[in-house]
Write a protein that holds these residues in place. Structure first.
Motif, PDB file in Angstrom:
ATOM      1  N   PRO A   1       0.794  -1.238   0.000  1.00 58.84           N
ATOM      2  CA  PRO A   1       0.000   0.000   0.000  1.00 58.84           C
ATOM      3  C   PRO A   1       0.823   1.283   0.000  1.00 58.84           C
ATOM      4  O   PRO A   1       0.463   2.247  -0.677  1.00 58.84           O
ATOM      5  CB  PRO A   1      -0.834  -0.107   1.295  1.00 58.84           C
ATOM      6  CG  PRO A   1      -0.819  -1.556   1.646  1.00 58.84           C
ATOM      7  CD  PRO A   1       0.499  -2.071   1.172  1.00 58.84           C
ATOM      8  N   GLU A   2       1.928   1.309   0.755  1.00 54.12           N
ATOM      9  CA  GLU A   2       2.682   2.547   0.917  1.00 54.12           C
ATOM     10  C   GLU A   2       3.812   2.669  -0.106  1.00 54.12           C
ATOM     11  O   GLU A   2       4.657   1.775  -0.205  1.00 54.12           O
ATOM     12  CB  GLU A   2       3.266   2.619   2.335  1.00 54.12           C
ATOM     13  CG  GLU A   2       2.262   3.018   3.394  1.00 54.12           C
ATOM     14  CD  GLU A   2       1.671   4.390   3.147  1.00 54.12           C
ATOM     15  OE1 GLU A   2       2.435   5.346   2.945  1.00 54.12           O
ATOM     16  OE2 GLU A   2       0.432   4.504   3.130  1.00 54.12           O
ATOM     17  N   PRO A   3       3.863   3.762  -0.864  1.00 47.64           N
ATOM     18  CA  PRO A   3       4.911   3.941  -1.876  1.00 47.64           C
ATOM     19  C   PRO A   3       6.331   3.835  -1.322  1.00 47.64           C
ATOM     20  O   PRO A   3       7.216   3.320  -1.998  1.00 47.64           O
ATOM     21  CB  PRO A   3       4.634   5.349  -2.418  1.00 47.64           C
ATOM     22  CG  PRO A   3       3.169   5.545  -2.210  1.00 47.64           C
ATOM     23  CD  PRO A   3       2.862   4.853  -0.912  1.00 47.64           C
ATOM     24  N   ARG A   4       6.565   4.323  -0.091  1.00 47.66           N
ATOM     25  CA  ARG A   4       7.913   4.246   0.475  1.00 47.66           C
ATOM     26  C   ARG A   4       8.282   2.820   0.881  1.00 47.66           C
ATOM     27  O   ARG A   4       9.457   2.458   0.872  1.00 47.66           O
ATOM     28  CB  ARG A   4       8.047   5.206   1.665  1.00 47.66           C
ATOM     29  CG  ARG A   4       8.175   6.657   1.232  1.00 47.66           C
ATOM     30  CD  ARG A   4       8.373   7.621   2.383  1.00 47.66           C
ATOM     31  NE  ARG A   4       8.593   8.977   1.884  1.00 47.66           N
ATOM     32  CZ  ARG A   4       7.627   9.794   1.472  1.00 47.66           C
ATOM     33  NH1 ARG A   4       6.370   9.385   1.525  1.00 47.66           N
ATOM     34  NH2 ARG A   4       7.918  10.998   1.015  1.00 47.66           N
ATOM     35  N   ASP A   5       7.283   2.025   1.229  1.00 46.07           N
ATOM     36  CA  ASP A   5       7.554   0.615   1.508  1.00 46.07           C
ATOM     37  C   ASP A   5       7.896  -0.127   0.221  1.00 46.07           C
ATOM     38  O   ASP A   5       8.678  -1.077   0.240  1.00 46.07           O
ATOM     39  CB  ASP A   5       6.356  -0.040   2.186  1.00 46.07           C
ATOM     40  CG  ASP A   5       6.273   0.273   3.675  1.00 46.07           C
ATOM     41  OD1 ASP A   5       7.314   0.672   4.247  1.00 46.07           O
ATOM     42  OD2 ASP A   5       5.193   0.130   4.268  1.00 46.07           O
ATOM     43  N   ARG A   6       7.325   0.305  -0.897  1.00 49.28           N
ATOM     44  CA  ARG A   6       7.697  -0.287  -2.184  1.00 49.28           C
ATOM     45  C   ARG A   6       9.175  -0.022  -2.468  1.00 49.28           C
ATOM     46  O   ARG A   6       9.908  -0.909  -2.894  1.00 49.28           O
ATOM     47  CB  ARG A   6       6.831   0.305  -3.303  1.00 49.28           C
ATOM     48  CG  ARG A   6       5.352   0.027  -3.167  1.00 49.28           C
ATOM     49  CD  ARG A   6       4.531   0.874  -4.136  1.00 49.28           C
ATOM     50  NE  ARG A   6       3.104   0.794  -3.836  1.00 49.28           N
ATOM     51  CZ  ARG A   6       2.197   1.666  -4.241  1.00 49.28           C
ATOM     52  NH1 ARG A   6       2.560   2.706  -4.985  1.00 49.28           N
ATOM     53  NH2 ARG A   6       0.937   1.521  -3.912  1.00 49.28           N
ATOM     54  N   GLY A   7       9.589   1.235  -2.239  1.00 50.73           N
ATOM     55  CA  GLY A   7      10.996   1.563  -2.432  1.00 50.73           C
ATOM     56  C   GLY A   7      11.901   0.829  -1.468  1.00 50.73           C
ATOM     57  O   GLY A   7      12.980   0.356  -1.843  1.00 50.73           O
ATOM     58  N   ARG A   8      11.455   0.705  -0.218  1.00 52.07           N
ATOM     59  CA  ARG A   8      12.268   0.000   0.778  1.00 52.07           C
ATOM     60  C   ARG A   8      12.407  -1.466   0.417  1.00 52.07           C
ATOM     61  O   ARG A   8      13.451  -2.080   0.647  1.00 52.07           O
ATOM     62  CB  ARG A   8      11.634   0.156   2.170  1.00 52.07           C
ATOM     63  CG  ARG A   8      12.519  -0.352   3.302  1.00 52.07           C
ATOM     64  CD  ARG A   8      12.096   0.269   4.615  1.00 52.07           C
ATOM     65  NE  ARG A   8      10.824  -0.252   5.072  1.00 52.07           N
ATOM     66  CZ  ARG A   8      10.702  -1.336   5.855  1.00 52.07           C
ATOM     67  NH1 ARG A   8      11.773  -2.000   6.239  1.00 52.07           N
ATOM     68  NH2 ARG A   8       9.516  -1.732   6.266  1.00 52.07           N
ATOM     69  N   MET A   9      11.364  -2.040  -0.168  1.00 48.92           N
ATOM     70  CA  MET A   9      11.424  -3.434  -0.587  1.00 48.92           C
ATOM     71  C   MET A   9      12.504  -3.628  -1.651  1.00 48.92           C
ATOM     72  O   MET A   9      13.269  -4.609  -1.607  1.00 48.92           O
ATOM     73  CB  MET A   9      10.053  -3.860  -1.108  1.00 48.92           C
ATOM     74  CG  MET A   9       9.943  -5.323  -1.440  1.00 48.92           C
ATOM     75  SD  MET A   9       8.229  -5.842  -1.772  1.00 48.92           S
ATOM     76  CE  MET A   9       7.651  -6.089  -0.099  1.00 48.92           C
TER      77      MET A   9
END
Length: 282
Positions: free
Chosen positions: A177-185
Motif C-alpha cells: 500500500p505505501e509507496p515508500r515501503d515499495r521503495g524499501r522493498m
C-alpha cells in the motif's frame, strides 16, 4: 419454520463463491484483485493519518469490506487461480527461460542457486528446476506448509545480507500500500542479494505505462540509483504484464535519492493511475 437467511454476496462478486478458485472466472478474478488494491491502499493512508472520527468510520467500513471479501486469503486464492496453466501459467516461466538462456541450468559442479520467492502462492513453482535452483517461497499468509509465513519487510537484515543468488518480486510491489515501503522493498532486495545477484521484478503493465508518476525511463533511473543494472525486459503493447531481470551492481556511494523521494508528475490526464515508488535515504 423460519426462512433461511440468504448469504450476503460481496459487491465485487458475480454471484459465485469467491472463496473457490474453481468457480472463479477471469473477469471475477481481476475485479476482486483490483478492489483489494483500492481498499488496501486507502486502508494504509487512513492508518498513517491522524485519527479523526470520519477517518475511523471510513477505516472501519474498509476493514469490514475486506473481511466480507475473505481477507488476504481470498486475494491469494484469486491470484493462485490466475497462475493456473489454463490462464497462461505463472510468471516464473519467464524467469526460468531467462536463466536457462543465460546458461545457469547447465553449469557443471556448481551449487544450486538460492532463490527467495516473495509472495509465493504455490510451493512448487520451481520444482521443474530443483536440480539447479533451491527455492525458498515466503508469503504474508502461507497457504501451504512448504511456504514460510514471513513479511519480507520484516526479515532480519544481517541474517540475509548477501545471502541470495536470485530474488523474485513477482506482482508483489504493486500490492504494497505505501509507496515508500515499495521503495524499501527494492532496497532490501539489493541488500539481500549476493554480489552480481539477480532480481526478478514483475508489475502490471499499467503501473508503469499509464501511471501519472512512473514511466519506463523513470523506473530505469530509480533502479540504477538503488544499484541495479537491467539485464532483460519483456512486455508488449496492449499487454497486461511487464517483466524485468536486474543484476545487482555496486551502488554509487554518492547516489542521490532526492529525485525519488516525492511524487513528481511524469504525465498528465484524468485517466492516469497514481502508482508510484518512493525512496528514502538508507
Amino acid at each position: 419454520m423460519p426462512k433461511a437467511r440468504k448469504k450476503k454476496v460481496p459487491i465485487t462478486s458475480d454471484g459465485r463463491d469467491i472463496a473457490s478458485p474453481a468457480s472463479s472466472n477471469p473477469h471475477t478474478t481481476r475485479t476482486v484483485i483490483r478492489r483489494f488494491h483500492v481498499l488496501l491502499k486507502r486502508q494504509g493512508q487512513l492508518e498513517n493519518n491522524p485519527a479523526t472520527t470520519s477517518n475511523a468510520a471510513e477505516l472501519k467500513k474498509i476493514n469490514e469490506e475486506i473481511a466480507i471479501m475473505g481477507g488476504l486469503a481470498a486475494y491469494q486464492r484469486m491470484s493462485s487461480v490466475g497462475q493456473g496453466t489454463d490462464r497462461g501459467g505463472g510468471s516464473e516461466r519467464v524467469l526460468i527461460n531467462w536463466l536457462v538462456n543465460m546458461g545457469f541450468s547447465t553449469r557443471d559442479n556448481m551449487s544450486k542457486l538460492g532463490l527467495l520467492e516473495v509472495g509465493a502462492l504455490k510451493p512448487d513453482n520451481y520444482a521443474s528446476c530443483s536440480s539447479w535452483i533451491d527455492a525458498t517461497p515466503i508469503d504474508l499468509r502461507s497457504r501451504h506448509p512448504a511456504i514460510r509465513e514471513q513479511d519480507f519487510l520484516l526479515m532480519e537484515v544481517n541474517e540475509n545480507r548477501g545471502k541470495w543468488d536470485i530474488l523474485s518480486l513477482s506482482l508483489v510491489i504493486n500490492f504494497v500500500p505505501e509507496p515508500r515501503d515499495r521503495g524499501r522493498m527494492l532496497c532490501l532486495a539489493h541488500t539481500f542479494l549476493r554480489e552480481s545477484g539477480l532480481l526478478f521484478l514483475v508489475l502490471p503493465l499499467p503501473c508503469v505505462e499509464n501511471s501519472r508518476y512512473l514511466t519506463f525511463e523513470h523506473l530505469s533511473s530509480l533502479m540504477t540509483t538503488i544499484g541495479f543494472c537491467e539485464v532483460e525486459k519483456k512486455w508488449k503493447q496492449g499487454g497486461k504484464m511487464a517483466y524485468w531481470l536486474y543484476r545487482k551492481v555496486e551502488r554509487d556511494t554518492c547516489s542521490d535519492f532526492s529525485p525519488f523521494r516525492k511524487r513528481s508528475a511524469c504525465r498528465q490526464g484524468s485517466s492516469r493511475n497514481n502508482f508510484v515508488i518512493l525512496l528514502q535515504d538508507l
